[in-house]
Design a protein around this motif. Structure first.
Motif, short mmCIF file in Angstrom:
data_model
loop_
_atom_site.label_atom_id
_atom_site.label_comp_id
_atom_site.label_asym_id
_atom_site.label_seq_id
_atom_site.Cartn_x
_atom_site.Cartn_y
_atom_site.Cartn_z
N SER A 70 0.93 -1.27 0.10
CA SER A 70 0.17 0.04 0.08
C SER A 70 0.86 1.40 0.09
N GLN A 71 2.10 1.17 0.09
CA GLN A 71 2.91 2.43 -0.05
C GLN A 71 2.91 3.02 -1.21
N PRO A 72 2.70 4.04 -1.61
CA PRO A 72 2.55 4.57 -3.15
C PRO A 72 4.06 4.97 -3.41
N LEU A 73 4.83 5.22 -2.80
CA LEU A 73 6.30 5.32 -3.40
C LEU A 73 6.96 4.12 -3.75
N MET A 74 6.38 2.94 -3.37
CA MET A 74 6.95 1.71 -4.12
C MET A 74 6.27 1.42 -5.53
N TRP A 75 5.01 1.85 -5.50
CA TRP A 75 4.48 2.00 -6.97
C TRP A 75 5.23 2.85 -7.91
N ALA A 76 5.38 4.06 -7.31
CA ALA A 76 6.01 5.24 -8.12
C ALA A 76 7.37 4.70 -8.50
N HIS A 77 8.15 4.25 -7.74
CA HIS A 77 9.77 3.88 -7.82
C HIS A 77 9.94 2.61 -8.97
N TYR A 78 9.00 1.60 -8.37
CA TYR A 78 9.53 0.40 -8.86
C TYR A 78 8.35 -0.29 -9.78
N ALA A 79 7.10 0.42 -9.72
CA ALA A 79 6.21 -0.18 -10.58
C ALA A 79 5.53 1.10 -11.79
N ASP A 80 6.75 1.59 -12.18
CA ASP A 80 6.43 2.55 -13.44
C ASP A 80 5.26 3.50 -13.03
N SER A 81 5.55 4.31 -12.01
CA SER A 81 4.45 5.38 -11.55
C SER A 81 2.72 4.61 -11.72
N HIS A 82 2.77 3.72 -10.85
CA HIS A 82 1.73 2.83 -10.67
C HIS A 82 1.04 2.32 -11.88
N LYS A 83 1.81 2.09 -13.17
CA LYS A 83 1.25 1.68 -14.14
C LYS A 83 1.52 0.28 -14.05
N GLY A 84 2.21 -0.34 -13.24
CA GLY A 84 3.00 -1.95 -13.27
C GLY A 84 1.88 -2.76 -12.16
N VAL A 85 2.62 -3.57 -11.63
CA VAL A 85 2.07 -4.46 -10.98
C VAL A 85 2.71 -4.90 -9.57
N ALA A 86 1.98 -5.50 -8.77
CA ALA A 86 2.83 -6.08 -7.39
C ALA A 86 2.44 -7.67 -7.22
N LEU A 87 3.42 -8.18 -7.23
CA LEU A 87 3.12 -9.80 -7.07
C LEU A 87 3.40 -10.20 -5.57
N GLY A 88 2.26 -10.88 -5.03
CA GLY A 88 2.21 -11.19 -3.91
C GLY A 88 2.82 -12.62 -3.45
N PHE A 89 3.71 -12.97 -2.84
CA PHE A 89 4.39 -14.46 -2.59
C PHE A 89 4.20 -14.88 -1.00
N GLU A 90 3.90 -16.09 -0.78
CA GLU A 90 4.00 -16.40 0.46
C GLU A 90 5.24 -17.22 0.85
N ILE A 91 6.13 -16.68 1.56
CA ILE A 91 7.46 -17.10 1.76
C ILE A 91 7.54 -17.31 3.30
#
Length: 218
Positions: A70-91
């Motif tokens: 839910s951190q917007p900076l992560m989307w901005a910096h690592y997911a192309d300014s919210h145009k990308g995806v986040a993949l959730g893993f259970e580790i």
């Protein structure tokens, strides 16, 4: 433990279609202070730190995750300014290194050259420490020996597996449909859940889009 890997859309789709994650050699990470959080004021310490970093980096790579999507900076910096995806893993948490964030560089204790216990403590701190300005990432790391990875040119990858299973795909608030209907269908048949992120109405975080008509498609 649920952790998240952020990608621009192109690389996220490739990771999903090939069911694998990119492993980053430590020398290619975006922080030049990686594994160099030691106070290097003393010349002898600089020599030791240089050798330590060489030993650690030449054989190992890492996969960086965040415990919070839910951190917007992560989307901005690592997911192309919210145009990308986040993949959730259970580790399993035992496999992950939790990063500690500090204001000041680590000073070695006086007995570090003579005490194996003190040296072990110092090494563990160096593996887990970054400057506090990175704390928004809430980072957890999975270490992978490069010799066990799939190599393509200068890149290294590791497959999704039973130990690190993919559980969910979160599409960014500005994600544009790629018309990957077959891939989406395959993933859903494997039990992968999908959701869409949106900005909160009252806060400054990202949250789940609950309106059915506003759900984005892979």
């Amino acid at each position: 433990m649920r952790v998240y890997k952020f990608y621009p859309a192109k690389w996220g789709l490739e990771a999903l279609s090939k069911r694998r994650l990119k492993v980053s050699p430590i020398d290619e990470l975006n922080d030049p202070f990686e594994y160099l959080s030691l106070d290097l004021g003393e010349k002898s310490v600089r020599a030791w730190a240089k050798e330590f970093r060489k030993i650690v980096t030449e054989d190992n790579g890492i996969i960086s995750f965040s415990s919070n999507w839910s951190q917007p900076l992560m989307w901005a910096h690592y997911a192309d300014s919210h145009k990308g995806v986040a993949l959730g893993f259970e580790i399993p948490e035992r496999l992950l290194f939790k990063i500690d964030y500090v204001e000041n560089r680590i000073k070695p204790t006086m007995d570090v050259d003579h005490s194996r216990a003190s040296m072990k403590i110092l090494v563990q701190k160096l593996l887990r420490t970054k400057h506090s300005e990175w704390s928004y990432e809430k980072e957890f790391r999975l270490v992978r020996p490069l010799k066990n990875c799939i190599r393509e040119g200068n890149n290294f990858f590791t497959d999704f597996n039973e130990t690190t299973p993919l559980k969910e795909v979160i599409l960014g608030a500005r994600y544009q449909t790629s018309h990957a209907e077959q891939l989406s269908s395959e993933l859903k048949s494997e039990g992968i859940s999908f959701q869409t992120a949106r900005a909160e109405f009252k806060g400054f975080r990202m949250t789940t889009q609950k309106s059915a008509g506003l759900q984005k498609q892979l």
